[in-house]
Design an enzyme around this catalytic site. Structure first.
Site, PDB file in Angstrom:
ATOM      1  N   GLN A 298     -11.660  -6.156  -3.545  1.00 15.48           N
ATOM      2  CA  GLN A 298     -10.340  -6.691  -3.844  1.00 15.48           C
ATOM      3  C   GLN A 298     -10.211  -8.166  -3.490  1.00 15.48           C
ATOM      4  O   GLN A 298      -9.135  -8.744  -3.621  1.00 15.48           O
ATOM      5  CB  GLN A 298      -9.278  -5.876  -3.098  1.00 15.48           C
ATOM      6  CG  GLN A 298      -9.205  -4.428  -3.533  1.00 15.48           C
ATOM      7  CD  GLN A 298      -8.228  -3.608  -2.715  1.00 15.48           C
ATOM      8  OE1 GLN A 298      -7.405  -4.126  -1.969  1.00 15.48           O
ATOM      9  NE2 GLN A 298      -8.317  -2.296  -2.839  1.00 15.48           N
TER      10      GLN A 298
ATOM     11  N   HIS B 185      -7.774  -4.807   0.741  1.00 17.35           N
ATOM     12  CA  HIS B 185      -6.491  -5.127   1.357  1.00 17.35           C
ATOM     13  C   HIS B 185      -6.462  -6.519   2.008  1.00 17.35           C
ATOM     14  O   HIS B 185      -6.122  -6.669   3.185  1.00 17.35           O
ATOM     15  CB  HIS B 185      -6.117  -4.057   2.384  1.00 17.35           C
ATOM     16  CG  HIS B 185      -5.767  -2.737   1.774  1.00 17.35           C
ATOM     17  ND1 HIS B 185      -5.092  -1.752   2.451  1.00 17.35           N
ATOM     18  CD2 HIS B 185      -6.020  -2.215   0.543  1.00 17.35           C
ATOM     19  CE1 HIS B 185      -4.938  -0.693   1.669  1.00 17.35           C
ATOM     20  NE2 HIS B 185      -5.511  -0.958   0.501  1.00 17.35           N
TER      21      HIS B 185
ATOM     22  N   GLU C 202       6.689  -0.139  -1.468  1.00 19.06           N
ATOM     23  CA  GLU C 202       7.937  -0.639  -0.889  1.00 19.06           C
ATOM     24  C   GLU C 202       8.325  -2.013  -1.423  1.00 19.06           C
ATOM     25  O   GLU C 202       7.475  -2.832  -1.788  1.00 19.06           O
ATOM     26  CB  GLU C 202       7.803  -0.767   0.638  1.00 19.06           C
ATOM     27  CG  GLU C 202       7.541   0.522   1.375  1.00 19.06           C
ATOM     28  CD  GLU C 202       7.365   0.315   2.869  1.00 19.06           C
ATOM     29  OE1 GLU C 202       7.211   1.326   3.569  1.00 19.06           O
ATOM     30  OE2 GLU C 202       7.378  -0.856   3.333  1.00 19.06           O
TER      31      GLU C 202
ATOM     32  N   TYR D  64       7.792  -3.330  10.036  1.00 20.13           N
ATOM     33  CA  TYR D  64       8.110  -2.551   8.834  1.00 20.13           C
ATOM     34  C   TYR D  64       7.440  -1.178   8.821  1.00 20.13           C
ATOM     35  O   TYR D  64       7.536  -0.465   7.830  1.00 20.13           O
ATOM     36  CB  TYR D  64       7.801  -3.382   7.587  1.00 20.13           C
ATOM     37  CG  TYR D  64       8.832  -4.487   7.465  1.00 20.13           C
ATOM     38  CD1 TYR D  64       9.998  -4.292   6.731  1.00 20.13           C
ATOM     39  CD2 TYR D  64       8.696  -5.661   8.177  1.00 20.13           C
ATOM     40  CE1 TYR D  64      10.981  -5.257   6.689  1.00 20.13           C
ATOM     41  CE2 TYR D  64       9.673  -6.637   8.148  1.00 20.13           C
ATOM     42  CZ  TYR D  64      10.822  -6.430   7.405  1.00 20.13           C
ATOM     43  OH  TYR D  64      11.810  -7.387   7.386  1.00 20.13           O
TER      44      TYR D  64
ATOM     45  N   TYR E 242      -4.099   9.988   1.055  1.00 18.24           N
ATOM     46  CA  TYR E 242      -4.745  10.196  -0.237  1.00 18.24           C
ATOM     47  C   TYR E 242      -5.269  11.630  -0.331  1.00 18.24           C
ATOM     48  O   TYR E 242      -5.865  12.160   0.601  1.00 18.24           O
ATOM     49  CB  TYR E 242      -5.903   9.218  -0.424  1.00 18.24           C
ATOM     50  CG  TYR E 242      -5.469   7.803  -0.733  1.00 18.24           C
ATOM     51  CD1 TYR E 242      -4.512   7.546  -1.710  1.00 18.24           C
ATOM     52  CD2 TYR E 242      -6.031   6.717  -0.060  1.00 18.24           C
ATOM     53  CE1 TYR E 242      -4.125   6.246  -2.003  1.00 18.24           C
ATOM     54  CE2 TYR E 242      -5.642   5.414  -0.348  1.00 18.24           C
ATOM     55  CZ  TYR E 242      -4.687   5.188  -1.316  1.00 18.24           C
ATOM     56  OH  TYR E 242      -4.299   3.904  -1.610  1.00 18.24           O
TER      57      TYR E 242
END
Length: 393
Positions: free
Chosen positions: A97, A161, A259, A269, A280
Site C-alpha cells: 500500500q 496502512h 468512519e 478515536y 476479518y
C-alpha cells in the site's frame, strides 16, 4: 470481506432513469442513495494513469497535480489532458500500500510555489510515512530544493496502512495522517492507543515540519510531540470544513467499521479498543462500542459491522459554483464501495443523500473541487485509470 456490490447496467444511455429509481445494490441487500444523475454529466479529464492516489489543483486551475503510487508526480492540464512527469520527486518505497501518496499546495503557493507530498520510505527497521516539500519549477518541469520535513516513527516491517493525506487548516498548520501499519494486537497496547509512536494518528505540524508549541502532548516526555489525534486505524481522507474550519477525517475499519470523524485536539478515536468493526472473516467485534467508553470520541458517521462497509479514501467539502445546491456538502471517495458518496452536513449531523459514479463500477481513490469552474474531479484506483470530471448535465 463483505463489501457493497452493484447492479451491472447494460449501457450509459439507460442508466440515468433506471439507477435514479433503484440506486445501487449493497452487499447487505439494501440500496445506496439515489445517484445524483439528473443534473450531472461525467467526462474523462485524464486517462492512462497508473494508480493515481492524490489530486491537487494549482490555485488558478492552470494545472492539476496528480500522484501515481509507483512514484511519478504529474502536472496535468485538466482542459486538454496533456501532462508532464515532474523531475525532482523523492524516491519512494512502492511496496504493498506504499508509494507516492498525497499531494497539496501551500496556502501561499502563488508566492512561494511550495508543493507538499506524503510518501512511504524504507530505512532501518522497515518502512514509514514521510512528509516532504519542494518548489514547483513549472517552466523546467521539476520540483526544486525538495526536502523531507517529518518522518513518522518508528520504521516497521509492514507494507500496509501508511495513511496518508496532507491538508492545511485555516491557520496554516499542516495535518498528516499515518496508519497503524496493520498491527493486530487488538488491545490497549496497540500502536493506535500508545502515544510514544506516530502510528494510528493524525499529526499536526508547522509548514516547515517543526512541532507547534501548543500541540496536545508536547509536555508529555513519553509521547510524540507531533500527535494531534490518535486511535485512528488507517486514515486516508482529510479535508477542512469551509465554514467552521474544523479538520474532518475518514478512515478504514477492519471488517466494515469505516468512519467519518471530526478531529478534536488530543482526542482518542478508539481504534482498536472502541470500534464498530468486526474481525476479518468473523462477526466478532474488534472492540466495544464507542458509547461504552467516555474517553473516546465516536465518529459522526460510520458503516458498522454487517453493513458491507465502504472504505472511505479521499474527501472534500464542496465550495464551488457549478453546483450551488451542493455548497457545504461532503463528498467521500469509496474504494470497495466503488462510488463517490454525497453527504449533507448540518453541524455534526451527517446524512448520505446521493451517489456519483456508481454506474462505472470503479474504485474511487480521491476527490477534489476545481477552484475556478467548481467541477468535481475524482481519481480512479486502477493500473490503467482515468481522472473523471463531474460537470452540470
Amino acid at each position: 470481506m463483505q463489501r457493497r456490490r452493484y447492479l451491472a447496467l447494460a449501457g450509459a444511455a439507460g442508466l440515468g432513469s433506471l439507477a435514479g429509481c433503484l440506486g445501487a445494490l449493497r452487499g447487505d441487500g439494501t440500496r445506496s442513495p439515489t445517484p445524483d444523475a439528473a443534473n450531472t454529466a461525467v467526462e474523462v479529464a485524464l486517462d492512462g494513469l497508473s494508480s493515481p492516489w492524490g489530486l491537487a489543483f494549482l490555485p488558478d486551475e492552470s494545472g492539476l497535480l496528480v500522484t501515481e503510487q509507483g512514484g511519478r508526480l504529474l502536472l496535468a492540464d485538466p482542459a486538454t489532458g496533456d501532462r508532464t512527469a515532474l523531475s525532482g520527486v523523492p524516491e519512494v518505497h512502492a511496496r504493498g500500500q506504499g508509494g507516492l501518496l498525497d499531494v497539496t499546495t501551500h496556502p501561499e503557493f502563488e508566492s512561494n510555489g511550495l508543493v507538499y507530498l506524503t510518501y512511504s520510505v524504507s530505512g532501518e527497521g522497515g518502512s514509514s510515512t514521510r512528509l516532504g516539500r519542494g518548489r514547483l519549477d513549472r517552466e523546467n518541469g521539476r520540483l526544486t530544493d525538495f526536502e523531507p520535513l517529518y518522518t513518522a516513527r518508528p520504521f516497521v516491517q509492514s507494507s500496509g496502512h501508511y495513511g496518508s493525506r496532507v491538508v492545511f487548516d485555516r491557520e496554516g498548520y499542516v495535518y498528516v495522517s499515518v496508519g497503524d501499519r496493520q498491527f493486530k494486537n487488538f488491545g490497549p497496547d496497540h500502536v493506535g492507543q500508545t502515544l510514544d509512536d506516530d502510528l494510528g494518528s493524525v499529526l499536526r505540524l508547522h509548514d516547515d515540519g517543526s512541532i507547534p508549541a501548543d500541540n496536545p502532548f508536547v509536555s508529555d516526555p513519553e509521547a510524540s510531540d507531533a500527535i494531534w489525534t490518535y486511535g485512528n486505524r488507517n486514515p486516508q481522507g482529510l479535508t477542512v470544513h469551509p465554514d467552521t474550519g474544523e479538520v474532518w477525517e475518514t478512515e478504514f475499519g477492519e471488517r466494515d467499521g469505516d468512519e467519518i470523524n471530526v478531529l478534536e485536539r488530543g482526542a482518542n478515536y478508539g481504534w482498536p479498543v472502541a470500534d464498530n468493526s468486526c474481525g476479518y472473516g468473523s462477526n466478532d467485534p474488534v472492540g466495544v462500542s464507542h458509547d461504552e467508553r467516555e474517553d473516546v470520541v465516536a465518529p459522526v458517521y460510520g458503516w458498522p459491522c454487517g453493513t458491507g462497509g465502504f472504505p472511505p479514501s479521499g474527501a472534500t467539502f464542496y465550495d464551488g459554483d457549478a453546483f450551488p445546491e451542493w455548497r457545504g456538502d461532503l463528498f467521500v471517495a469509496g474504494l470497495a464501495g466503488r462510488y463517490l458518496a454525497h453527504f449533507t452536513v448540518d453541524g455534526r449531523a451527517v446524512t448520505e443523500v446521493g451517489s456519483l459514479l456508481a454506474d462505472r463500477d470503479q474504485r474511487i481513490r480521491d476527490v477534489t473541487v476545481s477552484p475556478v469552474t467548481g467541477h468535481l474531479y475524482a481519481a480512479v484506483d486502477a493500473g490503467d485509470a482515468p481522472v473523471l470530471r463531474v460537470v452540470p448535465g
